[in-house]
Design an enzyme around this catalytic site. Structure first.
Site, PDB file in Angstrom:
ATOM      1  N   HIS A   9       0.830  -1.206   0.000  1.00 46.07           N
ATOM      2  CA  HIS A   9       0.000   0.000   0.000  1.00 46.07           C
ATOM      3  C   HIS A   9       0.867   1.260   0.000  1.00 46.07           C
ATOM      4  O   HIS A   9       2.057   1.229   0.334  1.00 46.07           O
ATOM      5  CB  HIS A   9      -0.902   0.009   1.221  1.00 46.07           C
ATOM      6  CG  HIS A   9      -0.143  -0.055   2.518  1.00 46.07           C
ATOM      7  ND1 HIS A   9       0.451   1.039   3.098  1.00 46.07           N
ATOM      8  CD2 HIS A   9       0.135  -1.098   3.336  1.00 46.07           C
ATOM      9  CE1 HIS A   9       1.064   0.691   4.210  1.00 46.07           C
ATOM     10  NE2 HIS A   9       0.894  -0.610   4.378  1.00 46.07           N
ATOM     11  N   GLU A  85      -2.370  -7.163   7.379  1.00 47.18           N
ATOM     12  CA  GLU A  85      -1.143  -7.117   8.178  1.00 47.18           C
ATOM     13  C   GLU A  85      -1.360  -7.878   9.483  1.00 47.18           C
ATOM     14  O   GLU A  85      -2.486  -8.328   9.772  1.00 47.18           O
ATOM     15  CB  GLU A  85      -0.774  -5.639   8.438  1.00 47.18           C
ATOM     16  CG  GLU A  85       0.534  -5.383   9.147  1.00 47.18           C
ATOM     17  CD  GLU A  85       1.741  -5.949   8.417  1.00 47.18           C
ATOM     18  OE1 GLU A  85       2.017  -7.149   8.634  1.00 47.18           O
ATOM     19  OE2 GLU A  85       2.405  -5.222   7.675  1.00 47.18           O
TER      20      GLU A  85
END
Length: 237
Positions: A9, A85
């Site tokens: 990202h 994550e």
């Protein structure tokens, strides 16, 4: 032939503030992160990458990045919780100092199977989840080109998985995955079986004139400084 393109990202608020950012704490991309994702979108619009599938983590910073690059690929976004994550549990949304004052700083070097906090994951559990997710995704989309917008820790986990490194301990290497970088794995027939080959890592050619500043890392900052991060080795946010 299966191609897997992993995209980290863009720069997120979690990368520049000492906030533990799971689904509650994730405030998405910074203006710089948006610009990085737009640069990647413009790069991909030239047809460099012929994708068949676009998958994104459900965390806001990854989802926002995928939404920005999606027009260049012309594919629907498939959201997948399993490529998030490291899951933070009860410390999600806290500052580092608040979290460690309650639960103590994580030490995955010494205790890789100890969860970061109640309801959260350990390093070993995280690596197992990543391995299972990558196995499922590449099997479901075998023979296709897959773009996966995810996180630094997931890209770390891909190295652990494809290189068959021990996953219940921290690796003896340090990964340095940049925001909006491209990592390309290709599955090929070699030695009578299918093997994964790393074609590129940390490709940020689209950021040549705006750079990619290193994210705040907990182990590199002073715990005593205002807003500082504790000195504990943990996955890349």
């Amino acid at each position: 032939m299966t191609n897997l393109y992993l995209i980290r990202h863009g720069e997120a608020w979690a990368n520049v503030q000492p906030i533990l950012a799971g689904m509650q704490g994730d405030k998405g991309l910074t203006p710089r992160g948006v610009k990085q994702a737009e640069r990647l979108r413009d790069r991909l619009a030239h047809g460099e990458l012929k994708a068949d599938v676009l998958i994104a983590s459900t965390l806001p910073r990854a989802r926002q990045t995928a939404e920005i690059i999606q027009p260049a690929l012309g594919l629907p976004i498939i959201l997948d919780d399993e490529v998030q994550e490291l899951r933070l549990g009860e410390v999600d949304g806290m500052t580092n100092q608040e979290a460690w004052a309650i639960f103590g700083p994580p030490d995955f070097e010494q205790y890789p199977l100890r969860p970061i906090a109640p309801g959260g994951e350990s390093w070993g559990g995280f690596m197992l989840r990543v391995a299972e997710a990558l196995t499922r995704i590449t099997r479901e989309h075998a023979g296709k080109s897959i773009v996966l917008v995810c996180h630094g820790g997931v890209i770390d986990g891909a190295f652990m998985h494809f290189f068959q490194m021990p996953s219940n301990v921290l690796p003896p290497t340090d990964f340095h995955t940049r925001n909006t970088s491209l990592t390309h794995w290709e599955q090929v027939h070699r030695r009578g079986r299918l093997l994964w080959r790393l074609n590129s890592y940390n490709d940020i050619a689209h950021l040549h004139d705006i750079g990619a500043t290193e994210s705040v890392r907990w182990e590199d900052t002073d715990l005593q400084a205002p807003g500082g991060h504790p000195a504990s080795p943990v996955p890349t946010e």
